[in-house]
Write a protein that holds these residues in place. Structure first.
Motif, PDB file in Angstrom:
ATOM      1  N   GLY A   2     -18.664 -11.380   7.573  1.00  0.00           N
ATOM      2  CA  GLY A   2     -19.040 -12.388   6.588  1.00  0.00           C
ATOM      3  C   GLY A   2     -18.211 -13.643   6.663  1.00  0.00           C
ATOM      4  O   GLY A   2     -18.733 -14.753   6.614  1.00  0.00           O
TER       5      GLY A   2
ATOM      6  N   SER B  44     -21.058  -9.978  13.730  1.00  0.00           N
ATOM      7  CA  SER B  44     -22.231  -9.813  12.871  1.00  0.00           C
ATOM      8  C   SER B  44     -23.526 -10.023  13.652  1.00  0.00           C
ATOM      9  O   SER B  44     -23.554 -10.658  14.704  1.00  0.00           O
TER      10      SER B  44
ATOM     11  N   GLN C 275     -25.872 -13.045   3.849  1.00  0.00           N
ATOM     12  CA  GLN C 275     -25.051 -11.859   4.052  1.00  0.00           C
ATOM     13  C   GLN C 275     -25.360 -11.283   5.429  1.00  0.00           C
ATOM     14  O   GLN C 275     -26.487 -11.358   5.898  1.00  0.00           O
TER      15      GLN C 275
ATOM     16  N   GLU D  22     -24.152  -5.592   6.222  1.00  0.00           N
ATOM     17  CA  GLU D  22     -23.967  -5.254   4.812  1.00  0.00           C
ATOM     18  C   GLU D  22     -25.200  -4.551   4.256  1.00  0.00           C
ATOM     19  O   GLU D  22     -25.092  -3.606   3.458  1.00  0.00           O
TER      20      GLU D  22
END
Length: 256
Positions: free
Chosen positions: A40, A53, A105, A109
């Motif tokens: 994040g 990510s 996000q 997550e």
């Protein structure tokens, strides 16, 4: 892999030692919390996707469809990437819109809390994440084995590299039906090998096998059937010729 803006280190885990670790998934562990923080914070710091990510769009392949031959043939790669994986990406975007998900996000997550979402999100979020990692950790001129800290950790955990390969191949061969085999960092910051069904992955709080994925192999028949037919074991053995151990090693070092 570039250096994380917010380093994930043992010091960070220890600094968060007062947080509860016995919960429902890897996301509630110290390493899971730190991993999510890194995903994040890197996204927000740079206005895009971090090195850890996964975004919500399909990433272009870094190599041609025929680049992984003879181990994975061009026809399989083209169908796998442009049909199967593209379908997961599209359906994920549909699920995100239907469920009003904030795409600021990281996808990680959502996966760590996937029990809060629909089956459509679980199947397609997992399918998209799994394939994005799969493409990224293969390359035509791949090194034959890991080096550095990852090599040391593999030797310490499994005995040696060959013993690790045997355990990984067994996980892939014995996954009943469709699914994935994985090398992960578990909640105790140790390496572990296991498998998940369908498009589940070890990030999911519903998974029986949990951890932060370092390496995964797709053992759905569409990943190998055109070339290997029912010989899944031959496909898994050939996979070692393609693993980008530099990428996998950098990912590991970012976590520990």
């Amino acid at each position: 892999m570039k250096k994380l803006t917010a380093p994930v280190s043992r010091r960070l885990f220890l600094a968060q030692g007062s947080r509860a670790t016995l919960a429902f998934g890897i996301g509630s562990s110290l390493i899971g919390t730190a991993f999510l923080h890194a995903c994040g914070s890197d996204r927000s710091a740079e206005g895009g996707s971090s090195s850890l990510s996964t975004g919500y769009e399909q990433t272009p392949l870094a190599y041609a469809f025929d680049a992984l031959e003879p181990h994975i043939d061009a026809n399989t790669m083209e169908i796998h990437y442009s049909k199967h994986a593209a379908g997961y990406a599209k359906n994920l975007r549909d699920a995100v819109a239907e469920e009003n998900v904030d795409t600021n996000q990281p996808l990680e997550e959502i996966l760590m809390n996937v029990s809060n979402y629909s089956t459509k999100m679980r199947n397609n979020g997992g399918g998209h994440y799994n394939h994005e990692l799969f493409w990224k950790h293969m390359r035509p001129d791949a090194p034959g084995s890991p080096e550095g800290k990852l090599a040391e950790a593999i030797d310490a955990t499994f005995g040696d590299f060959e013993a690790f390969k045997t355990q990984f191949e067994t996980a892939a061969a014995t996954r009943f039906g469709s699914g994935w085999a994985w090398l992960v960092v578990d909640k105790n910051q140790q390496l572990a090998v296991g498998s998940t069904p369908n498009q589940d992955n070890p990030l999911m709080n519903l998974s029986d096998f949990q951890g932060i994925p370092l390496l995964g192999i797709d053992v759905w028949e569409h990943a190998y059937y055109l070339n290997y037919q029912n010989r899944r074991g031959d496909y898994v053995t050939a996979f070692w010729n393609l693993v980008d151990w530099e990428q996998v090693g950098s990912r590991y070092e970012s976590l520990v």
